[in-house]
Design a protein around this motif. Structure first.
Motif, PDB file in Angstrom:
ATOM      1  N   VAL A   1       0.828  -1.199   0.000  1.00 33.02           N
ATOM      2  CA  VAL A   1       0.000   0.000   0.000  1.00 33.02           C
ATOM      3  C   VAL A   1       0.870   1.259   0.000  1.00 33.02           C
ATOM      4  CG1 VAL A   1      -1.724   1.303   1.277  1.00 33.02           C
ATOM      5  CG2 VAL A   1      -1.915  -1.173   1.113  1.00 33.02           C
ATOM      6  N   ARG A   2       0.778   2.021  -1.058  1.00 30.79           N
ATOM      7  CA  ARG A   2       1.391   3.340  -1.136  1.00 30.79           C
ATOM      8  C   ARG A   2       2.868   3.354  -0.753  1.00 30.79           C
ATOM      9  NH1 ARG A   2      -2.472   6.794  -2.508  1.00 30.79           N
ATOM     10  NH2 ARG A   2      -4.610   6.298  -1.958  1.00 30.79           N
ATOM     11  N   ARG A   3       3.612   2.351  -1.174  1.00 36.06           N
ATOM     12  CA  ARG A   3       5.052   2.355  -0.998  1.00 36.06           C
ATOM     13  C   ARG A   3       5.726   2.640  -2.330  1.00 36.06           C
ATOM     14  NH1 ARG A   3       7.322  -2.374   2.990  1.00 36.06           N
ATOM     15  NH2 ARG A   3       6.071  -1.880   4.818  1.00 36.06           N
ATOM     16  N   TRP A   4       6.812   3.414  -2.265  1.00 33.91           N
ATOM     17  CA  TRP A   4       7.631   3.661  -3.447  1.00 33.91           C
ATOM     18  C   TRP A   4       8.622   2.495  -3.527  1.00 33.91           C
ATOM     19  CZ3 TRP A   4      10.806   4.072  -7.213  1.00 33.91           C
ATOM     20  CH2 TRP A   4      10.729   5.113  -8.144  1.00 33.91           C
ATOM     21  N   ILE A   5       8.419   1.604  -4.489  1.00 33.12           N
ATOM     22  CA  ILE A   5       9.210   0.374  -4.587  1.00 33.12           C
ATOM     23  C   ILE A   5      10.225   0.493  -5.715  1.00 33.12           C
ATOM     24  CG2 ILE A   5       9.140  -2.103  -5.052  1.00 33.12           C
ATOM     25  CD1 ILE A   5       6.266  -2.055  -3.890  1.00 33.12           C
ATOM     26  N   TYR A   6      11.486   0.261  -5.391  1.00 33.81           N
ATOM     27  CA  TYR A   6      12.546   0.176  -6.395  1.00 33.81           C
ATOM     28  C   TYR A   6      12.947  -1.294  -6.496  1.00 33.81           C
ATOM     29  CZ  TYR A   6      16.346   2.123  -9.251  1.00 33.81           C
ATOM     30  OH  TYR A   6      17.185   2.479 -10.285  1.00 33.81           O
ATOM     31  N   ALA A   7      12.453  -1.948  -7.550  1.00 35.06           N
ATOM     32  CA  ALA A   7      12.728  -3.368  -7.773  1.00 35.06           C
ATOM     33  C   ALA A   7      14.008  -3.492  -8.593  1.00 35.06           C
ATOM     34  CB  ALA A   7      11.563  -4.013  -8.519  1.00 35.06           C
ATOM     35  N   TRP A   8      14.917  -4.363  -8.130  1.00 34.08           N
ATOM     36  CA  TRP A   8      16.193  -4.459  -8.827  1.00 34.08           C
ATOM     37  C   TRP A   8      16.766  -5.872  -8.754  1.00 34.08           C
ATOM     38  CZ3 TRP A   8      21.049  -5.568  -6.631  1.00 34.08           C
ATOM     39  CH2 TRP A   8      21.062  -5.680  -5.240  1.00 34.08           C
ATOM     40  N   ALA A   9      17.668  -6.148  -9.690  1.00 32.72           N
ATOM     41  CA  ALA A   9      18.383  -7.425  -9.714  1.00 32.72           C
ATOM     42  C   ALA A   9      19.714  -7.201 -10.415  1.00 32.72           C
ATOM     43  CB  ALA A   9      17.577  -8.497 -10.444  1.00 32.72           C
ATOM     44  N   TRP A  10      20.681  -8.048 -10.096  1.00 33.13           N
ATOM     45  CA  TRP A  10      21.960  -7.974 -10.796  1.00 33.13           C
ATOM     46  C   TRP A  10      21.823  -8.524 -12.208  1.00 33.13           C
ATOM     47  CZ3 TRP A  10      25.440  -4.992  -8.851  1.00 33.13           C
ATOM     48  CH2 TRP A  10      25.622  -4.879  -7.479  1.00 33.13           C
ATOM     49  N   GLU A  11      22.335  -7.780 -13.175  1.00 35.87           N
ATOM     50  CA  GLU A  11      22.547  -8.324 -14.516  1.00 35.87           C
ATOM     51  C   GLU A  11      23.956  -8.903 -14.613  1.00 35.87           C
ATOM     52  OE1 GLU A  11      19.829  -6.258 -17.845  1.00 35.87           O
ATOM     53  OE2 GLU A  11      21.549  -5.043 -17.223  1.00 35.87           O
ATOM     54  N   ASP A  12      24.910  -8.211 -13.984  1.00 33.89           N
ATOM     55  CA  ASP A  12      26.297  -8.667 -13.921  1.00 33.89           C
ATOM     56  C   ASP A  12      26.883  -8.063 -12.651  1.00 33.89           C
ATOM     57  OD1 ASP A  12      29.052  -9.046 -14.136  1.00 33.89           O
ATOM     58  OD2 ASP A  12      29.061  -8.812 -16.319  1.00 33.89           O
ATOM     59  N   GLU A  13      26.900  -8.841 -11.571  1.00 31.87           N
ATOM     60  CA  GLU A  13      27.313  -8.296 -10.279  1.00 31.87           C
ATOM     61  C   GLU A  13      28.764  -7.853 -10.297  1.00 31.87           C
ATOM     62  OE1 GLU A  13      27.223  -9.371  -5.491  1.00 31.87           O
ATOM     63  OE2 GLU A  13      26.412 -10.794  -6.977  1.00 31.87           O
ATOM     64  N   ALA A  14      29.637  -8.616 -10.934  1.00 34.22           N
ATOM     65  CA  ALA A  14      31.055  -8.266 -10.961  1.00 34.22           C
ATOM     66  C   ALA A  14      31.284  -6.927 -11.641  1.00 34.22           C
ATOM     67  CB  ALA A  14      31.853  -9.363 -11.673  1.00 34.22           C
TER      68      ALA A  14
END
Length: 233
Positions: A147-160
């Motif tokens: 509810v009404r949270r600003w969500i920044y969804a993320w994942a590594w594409e290339d962590e190194a």
């Protein structure tokens, strides 16, 4: 009628995408805060900037519904447009510089509005995410943690290599369901991970970040001038 420019901030390497930003270069045309808020709501960009002093870099930032003490993509775009060594916002003095095709700002993580940083296992999971529902407590189909949270969804594409896939969901009911590119959230993620990042957000925007000494962080990207327009204030 009020003149305003439209910039695209954090464009991809091909010059496409980026998050649109409205900029009223002569902020004195709309001096009142309530009128500025109404004008930003009318334009409907994720943020609109009013320039109060172009030589000193004094700017005032609004979403369609809120005044912000600091925001990333408005500062990066304003730094490019005004070509000044610093910007003055309510949160503090933001360092600014141009470096080839990139416009950079330097700011502190505590200036950024709160964001929920949510990590996923792969870029494909981030790509497949639906826009979270927006609603009040108790509304059917709206989980409490969404509810009404600003969500920044993320994942590594290339962590190194520090390459990240991200999407931003403001969680507001002002018509902005997903942010194409979000400098403040990128700054917070950089502070959280304490390393330089190359972020691909939205449909193809690019955000670069790097930690700096004494708790400062740089955020940079490409900026393009979209058009100049007129609107009733």
């Amino acid at each position: 009628m009020t003149d305003y420019d439209v910039l695209r901030v954090f464009c991809g390497a091909d010059g496409r995408h980026g998050n649109e930003l409205g900029v009223v270069r002569d902020g004195s045309r709309i001096p009142d805060r309530d009128a500025r808020q109404a004008f930003a709501g009318k334009l409907g960009f994720s943020e609109t900037v009013f320039v109060d002093d172009p030589e000193r870099g004094v700017i005032d930032i609004y979403t369609p519904t809120l005044r912000l003490p600091f925001a990333g993509h408005p500062c990066v775009g304003s730094a490019w447009l005004l070509d000044v060594p610093e910007l003055v916002v309510p949160a503090g003095v933001v360092g600014a510089r141009l470096d080839g095709e990139f416009s950079w700002i330097e700011a502190r993580a505590e200036w950024a509005p709160p964001r929920t940083l949510r990590q996923y296992g792969s870029a494909a999971e981030v790509d497949a995410l639906p826009v979270p529902p927006v609603g009040g407590p108790g509304e059917e189909g709206v989980p409490p943690d969404e509810v009404r949270r600003w969500i920044y969804a993320w994942a590594w594409e290339d962590e190194a290599a520090g390459r990240v896939r991200a999407r931003g969901f403001p969680g507001r009911d002002d018509g902005i369901t997903e942010d194409e590119a979000t400098g403040a959230a990128a700054l917070l993620l950089t502070a959280h991970l304490d390393r330089a990042l190359n972020i691909r957000q939205g449909k193809g925007s690019q955000i670069l970040t790097a930690p700096q000494p004494d708790g400062w962080y740089e955020v940079g990207g490409r900026v393009a001038l979209g058009s100049s327009r007129l609107a009733a204030a």
